[in-house]
Scaffold this motif. Structure first.
Motif, PDB file in Angstrom:
ATOM      1  N   SER A  77     -13.458   5.380  14.276  1.00  0.00           N
ATOM      2  CA  SER A  77     -12.921   4.022  14.390  1.00  0.00           C
ATOM      3  C   SER A  77     -12.228   3.916  15.736  1.00  0.00           C
ATOM      4  O   SER A  77     -12.112   4.901  16.480  1.00  0.00           O
ATOM      5  CB  SER A  77     -11.907   3.750  13.264  1.00  0.00           C
ATOM      6  OG  SER A  77     -10.730   4.519  13.459  1.00  0.00           O
ATOM      7  N   HIS A  94      -7.199   3.037  10.485  1.00  0.00           N
ATOM      8  CA  HIS A  94      -8.455   3.795  10.591  1.00  0.00           C
ATOM      9  C   HIS A  94      -9.358   3.507   9.397  1.00  0.00           C
ATOM     10  O   HIS A  94     -10.558   3.254   9.558  1.00  0.00           O
ATOM     11  CB  HIS A  94      -8.168   5.289  10.681  1.00  0.00           C
ATOM     12  CG  HIS A  94      -9.371   6.149  10.459  1.00  0.00           C
ATOM     13  ND1 HIS A  94     -10.434   6.203  11.348  1.00  0.00           N
ATOM     14  CD2 HIS A  94      -9.706   6.970   9.425  1.00  0.00           C
ATOM     15  CE1 HIS A  94     -11.360   7.024  10.877  1.00  0.00           C
ATOM     16  NE2 HIS A  94     -10.943   7.503   9.709  1.00  0.00           N
ATOM     17  N   GLU A  95      -8.799   3.555   8.194  1.00  0.00           N
ATOM     18  CA  GLU A  95      -9.594   3.305   6.992  1.00  0.00           C
ATOM     19  C   GLU A  95     -10.181   1.894   7.007  1.00  0.00           C
ATOM     20  O   GLU A  95     -11.343   1.697   6.653  1.00  0.00           O
ATOM     21  CB  GLU A  95      -8.733   3.504   5.738  1.00  0.00           C
ATOM     22  CG  GLU A  95      -8.376   4.955   5.453  1.00  0.00           C
ATOM     23  CD  GLU A  95      -9.609   5.829   5.227  1.00  0.00           C
ATOM     24  OE1 GLU A  95     -10.563   5.361   4.575  1.00  0.00           O
ATOM     25  OE2 GLU A  95      -9.615   6.967   5.731  1.00  0.00           O
ATOM     26  N   ALA A  96      -9.390   0.913   7.428  1.00  0.00           N
ATOM     27  CA  ALA A  96      -9.865  -0.481   7.456  1.00  0.00           C
ATOM     28  C   ALA A  96     -10.968  -0.673   8.496  1.00  0.00           C
ATOM     29  O   ALA A  96     -12.009  -1.271   8.217  1.00  0.00           O
ATOM     30  CB  ALA A  96      -8.700  -1.425   7.746  1.00  0.00           C
ATOM     31  N   LYS A 112     -12.788   1.660   9.928  1.00  0.00           N
ATOM     32  CA  LYS A 112     -13.925   2.530   9.620  1.00  0.00           C
ATOM     33  C   LYS A 112     -14.870   1.825   8.659  1.00  0.00           C
ATOM     34  O   LYS A 112     -16.081   1.829   8.840  1.00  0.00           O
ATOM     35  CB  LYS A 112     -13.410   3.833   8.997  1.00  0.00           C
ATOM     36  CG  LYS A 112     -14.498   4.792   8.581  1.00  0.00           C
ATOM     37  CD  LYS A 112     -13.933   5.926   7.759  1.00  0.00           C
ATOM     38  CE  LYS A 112     -13.543   5.461   6.372  1.00  0.00           C
ATOM     39  NZ  LYS A 112     -13.076   6.567   5.502  1.00  0.00           N
ATOM     40  N   VAL A 113     -14.315   1.173   7.649  1.00  0.00           N
ATOM     41  CA  VAL A 113     -15.127   0.427   6.677  1.00  0.00           C
ATOM     42  C   VAL A 113     -15.856  -0.709   7.376  1.00  0.00           C
ATOM     43  O   VAL A 113     -17.038  -0.938   7.175  1.00  0.00           O
ATOM     44  CB  VAL A 113     -14.233  -0.125   5.532  1.00  0.00           C
ATOM     45  CG1 VAL A 113     -15.018  -1.098   4.673  1.00  0.00           C
ATOM     46  CG2 VAL A 113     -13.703   1.022   4.690  1.00  0.00           C
ATOM     47  N   GLU A 130     -17.250   9.136  10.315  1.00  0.00           N
ATOM     48  CA  GLU A 130     -16.006   8.397  10.107  1.00  0.00           C
ATOM     49  C   GLU A 130     -15.217   8.275  11.405  1.00  0.00           C
ATOM     50  O   GLU A 130     -14.254   8.989  11.649  1.00  0.00           O
ATOM     51  CB  GLU A 130     -15.171   9.085   9.024  1.00  0.00           C
ATOM     52  CG  GLU A 130     -15.809   9.014   7.659  1.00  0.00           C
ATOM     53  CD  GLU A 130     -14.866   9.480   6.572  1.00  0.00           C
ATOM     54  OE1 GLU A 130     -15.221   9.309   5.402  1.00  0.00           O
ATOM     55  OE2 GLU A 130     -13.790  10.013   6.884  1.00  0.00           O
ATOM     56  N   ASN A 181      -3.422   5.819   9.782  1.00  0.00           N
ATOM     57  CA  ASN A 181      -4.383   6.110   8.705  1.00  0.00           C
ATOM     58  C   ASN A 181      -4.898   4.828   8.065  1.00  0.00           C
ATOM     59  O   ASN A 181      -6.100   4.692   7.791  1.00  0.00           O
ATOM     60  CB  ASN A 181      -3.728   6.993   7.638  1.00  0.00           C
ATOM     61  CG  ASN A 181      -3.556   8.428   8.098  1.00  0.00           C
ATOM     62  OD1 ASN A 181      -4.193   8.856   9.055  1.00  0.00           O
ATOM     63  ND2 ASN A 181      -2.679   9.165   7.432  1.00  0.00           N
ATOM     64  N   GLU A 182      -3.982   3.887   7.812  1.00  0.00           N
ATOM     65  CA  GLU A 182      -4.354   2.625   7.172  1.00  0.00           C
ATOM     66  C   GLU A 182      -5.319   1.833   8.048  1.00  0.00           C
ATOM     67  O   GLU A 182      -6.332   1.309   7.580  1.00  0.00           O
ATOM     68  CB  GLU A 182      -3.088   1.807   6.885  1.00  0.00           C
ATOM     69  CG  GLU A 182      -3.338   0.456   6.229  1.00  0.00           C
ATOM     70  CD  GLU A 182      -3.749   0.563   4.766  1.00  0.00           C
ATOM     71  OE1 GLU A 182      -4.015  -0.487   4.160  1.00  0.00           O
ATOM     72  OE2 GLU A 182      -3.829   1.694   4.233  1.00  0.00           O
ATOM     73  N   ARG A 184       0.824  -1.207   0.000  1.00  0.00           N
ATOM     74  CA  ARG A 184       0.000   0.000   0.000  1.00  0.00           C
ATOM     75  C   ARG A 184       0.861   1.262   0.000  1.00  0.00           C
ATOM     76  O   ARG A 184       0.497   2.281  -0.547  1.00  0.00           O
ATOM     77  CB  ARG A 184      -0.911  -0.003   1.232  1.00  0.00           C
ATOM     78  CG  ARG A 184      -1.998  -1.060   1.193  1.00  0.00           C
ATOM     79  CD  ARG A 184      -3.229  -0.571   0.493  1.00  0.00           C
ATOM     80  NE  ARG A 184      -3.924   0.444   1.282  1.00  0.00           N
ATOM     81  CZ  ARG A 184      -4.625   1.446   0.749  1.00  0.00           C
ATOM     82  NH1 ARG A 184      -4.675   1.579  -0.559  1.00  0.00           N
ATOM     83  NH2 ARG A 184      -5.249   2.306   1.522  1.00  0.00           N
TER      84      ARG A 184
END
Length: 272
Positions: free
Chosen positions: A86, A57-59, A61-62, A84, A54-55, A33
Motif C-alpha cells: 500500500s 495500510h489495511e484500508a 491495501k483492500v 500486500e 496499520n489501519e 476500531r
C-alpha cells in the motif's frame, strides 16, 4: 471509515480555509476500531502512530486489491494472489536483517524483519546524540541464559551473538526514542537531551552496501512529549514540504519557528 475520515482531515488541512483544523472526526472514527484511544486519557504517541499506520495500510491495501481485481476482470486475465502493499508500506516500511552466529559451532543464520518504526535505546541519562542511539541499537549483542537460541547445527540451545543491519531503507524513516524505562520497580521518563541533525543524517554505517547511496535523510517532523508517564502533553514540529519553513503545533496554536528551535529536549518521535 477511519481512512475516509483521515482523507477529509488531510483535505481540510491543506485547503487553508481555517486557522486550525480539529481531528475530532478522525479521532471518533478511529476510536471505534481501537477503543483504548477513544478515551480522554493519556495514551502513547508511538503506539497510536503504529495503529494509525496499520489501519491505513489495511484500508488502502483492500482498495488496491479491488482495483487490481477490476483491471484483471476487464482484461479477462485474473492471475495469482496480490501482494500486500500500500502507499503506507511504500513510504514507511523498511527491512532489517539480524545475523545470528552460534558461539559453539559458528553456524550463522539470517532473520529478516520488516519495520515501520525503529525504537532506539537512550544510552545516557544526561545528554547524547541520535548517532549514539543508533550505535547502541545496531551494536552486536550476546544472547545467553534465557535468551539462548536453538542452533540447528548443534541441535541444542546455545549462546550466540546477534547483529542487525538495514537491508532496505524506507523512504520515510521514523525513530522512537525510548524515554520510558523501568526505574526501581516503577516506569519513569528519561529527560536526556538528545541532539539530532536537521539534515544529512547518514545511515550508511547501518545499511548493507547496495543501499548506502540512498541512506542520507533530512528531518521533516518531530513529536514532543512534556510531562511524565501518566500526565503530559504532546506537541509537534513540522517542516512545510513546499516553503521548507518549520511550524510548531500546540493544540490550536500554530506558529512558525526558526530552525534553531526545532532541536528539543522533549523529542519523542523523529521523522526523517
Amino acid at each position: 471509515q477511519s481512512a475516509a475520515a483521515f482523507g477529509f482531515l488531510m483535505s481540510n488541512m491543506w485547503l487553508g480555509e481555517f486557522d486550525c483544523v480539529s481531528p475530532e472526526v478522525f479521532h471518533s472514527a478511529f476510536g471505534k476500531r481501537y477503543p483504548a484511544f477513544s478515551k480522554r486519557t493519556q495514551q502513547d504517541a508511538q503506539e497510536f502512530l503504529i495503529c494509525v499506520l496499520n489501519e491505513l495500510h489495511e484500508a488502502f491495501k483492500v482498495r488496491a486489491l479491488l482495483c487490481k481485481r477490476r483491471c484483471a476482470t476487464n482484461a479477462k486475465a485474473s492471475r495469482g494472489s496480490v501482494s500486500e502493499t500500500s502507499i503506507i508500506t511504500q513510504l514507511f516500511e523498511g527491512q532489517l536483517s539480524y545475523e545470528i552466529t552460534c558461539l559453539e559451532c559458528k553456524t550463522t543464520t539470517e532473520r529478516p524483519e520488516s519495520f515501520t518504526v525503529l525504537s532506539l535505546p537512550v544510552p545516557s541519562k544526561s545528554a547524547c546524540s541520535l548517532q549514539d542511539c543508533l550505535k547502541c541499537f545496531f551494536a552486536q549483542d550476546k544472547l545467553t541464559s534465557n535468551n539462548q537460541i536453538y542452533c540447528f547445527g548443534c541441535g541444542t540451545k546455545q549462546d550466540a551473538i546477534v547483529k542487525g543491519i538495514i537491508t532496505k531503507a524506507p523512504q520515510i524513516i521514523i525513530f522512537h526514542l525510548k524515554r520510558f524505562e523501568w526505574q526501581d520497580k516503577h516506569k519513569g521518563k528519561l529527560l536526556t537531551d538528545i541532539c539530532y541533525p536537521l539534515s544529512s543524517l547518514d545511515l550508511s554505517p547501518y545499511t548493507s552496501p547496495p543501499f548506502c547511496k540512498d541512506a542520507e535523510y533530512s528531518l521533516c517532523a518531530v513529536v514532543n512529549h512534556s510531562g511524565f508517564l501518566d500526565d503530559g502533553h504532546y506537541t509537534a514540529f513540522c517542516k512545510h514540504s513546499v516553503t521548507k519553513n518549520w511550524y510548531s503545533f500546540d493544540d490550536e496554536q500554530i506558529t512558525e519557528i526558526p530552525n534553531s528551535s526545532v532541536q528539543s529536549d522533549k523529542a519523542y518521535l523523529l521523522f526523517y
